[in-house]
Design a protein around this motif. Structure first.
Motif, PDB file in Angstrom:
ATOM      1  N   THR A 188       0.847  -1.192   0.000  1.00 33.35           N
ATOM      2  CA  THR A 188       0.000   0.000   0.000  1.00 33.35           C
ATOM      3  C   THR A 188       0.881   1.241   0.000  1.00 33.35           C
ATOM      4  O   THR A 188       2.098   1.146   0.158  1.00 33.35           O
ATOM      5  N   THR A 189       0.265   2.394  -0.158  1.00 30.91           N
ATOM      6  CA  THR A 189       0.965   3.663  -0.005  1.00 30.91           C
ATOM      7  C   THR A 189       0.312   4.412   1.155  1.00 30.91           C
ATOM      8  O   THR A 189      -0.867   4.217   1.442  1.00 30.91           O
ATOM      9  N   CYS A 190       1.073   5.273   1.793  1.00 24.91           N
ATOM     10  CA  CYS A 190       0.588   6.014   2.958  1.00 24.91           C
ATOM     11  C   CYS A 190       0.701   7.509   2.708  1.00 24.91           C
ATOM     12  O   CYS A 190       1.620   7.961   2.032  1.00 24.91           O
ATOM     13  N   GLY A 191      -0.214   8.249   3.315  1.00 27.58           N
ATOM     14  CA  GLY A 191      -0.236   9.696   3.136  1.00 27.58           C
ATOM     15  C   GLY A 191       0.753  10.443   4.007  1.00 27.58           C
ATOM     16  O   GLY A 191       1.186  11.522   3.660  1.00 27.58           O
ATOM     17  N   ASP A 192       1.119   9.860   5.153  1.00 35.95           N
ATOM     18  CA  ASP A 192       2.069  10.537   6.031  1.00 35.95           C
ATOM     19  C   ASP A 192       2.796   9.519   6.907  1.00 35.95           C
ATOM     20  O   ASP A 192       2.504   8.325   6.870  1.00 35.95           O
ATOM     21  N   GLU A 193       3.747  10.022   7.686  1.00 32.97           N
ATOM     22  CA  GLU A 193       4.586   9.146   8.503  1.00 32.97           C
ATOM     23  C   GLU A 193       3.799   8.404   9.570  1.00 32.97           C
ATOM     24  O   GLU A 193       4.096   7.256   9.874  1.00 32.97           O
TER      25      GLU A 193
END
Length: 173
Positions: free
Chosen positions: A12-17
């Motif tokens: 998946t990809t994430c929007g923030d840390e």
């Protein structure tokens, strides 16, 4: 903790840390190794780093298991093998808006929701539903790429044009 060589694939990809840290903690709790691409670059670049996509990679052999784990969390189900600790002293959670007993949480930010909040906005709190309606979350990845290219053009465009002009000037002499 060293991670052995594996054929890692995109989970998946994430929007923030913080989102990436939550995914990492969930995977590591289930003994699934993971790599977060872009994590160090993002922190090194400061403000400009916010436009670097965080990609969560897992070994190919664990990809399906990791997908099922994320799906179960998204559906609000406890992960397989999870047994909550009994806690008789805990207080019930309440909706911040209506002060009623919470029946769920916001899918985006985790705020407690009562039955009237949860049903009215399809699992989003009032703030997140308002942001969703305003279109603020439209094509987050595309926006990031455009802004990243604009930053690169701003940083490297003028020196490139100067170098091109001096090369053309030298060729025309």
């Amino acid at each position: 903790m060293g991670i052995p060589d594996h054929d890692f694939q995109l989970l998946t990809t994430c929007g923030d840390e913080s989102e990436a840290a939550l995914v990492r903690a969930l995977l590591q709790a289930d003994n699934i190794p993971c790599i977060i691409q872009g994590e160090q670059h993002r922190s090194m670049l400061g403000v400009a780093g916010a436009y670097i996509e965080l990609r969560v990679l897992v070994p190919a052999s664990e990809l399906e298991h990791a997908r099922e784990l994320l799906k179960s969390v998204a559906r609000g189900e406890p992960p397989v093998g999870f047994a909550p600790a009994p806690d008789a002293d805990s207080e019930e959670a309440h909706c911040a808006l209506h002060a009623q007993r919470a029946t769920g949480t916001c899918q985006r930010c985790g705020t407690f929701l009562c039955a009237s909040c949860d049903g009215a906005s399809a699992g989003l709190c009032e703030d997140c539903a308002e942001r969703n309606d305003s279109g603020a979350g439209i094509q987050r990845g595309r926006k990031r790429k455009v802004i990243a290219w604009l930053i690169l053009l701003f940083l490297f465009g003028p020196p490139f044009l100067l170098m091109l002009a001096s090369t053309l000037n030298a060729l025309l002499r």
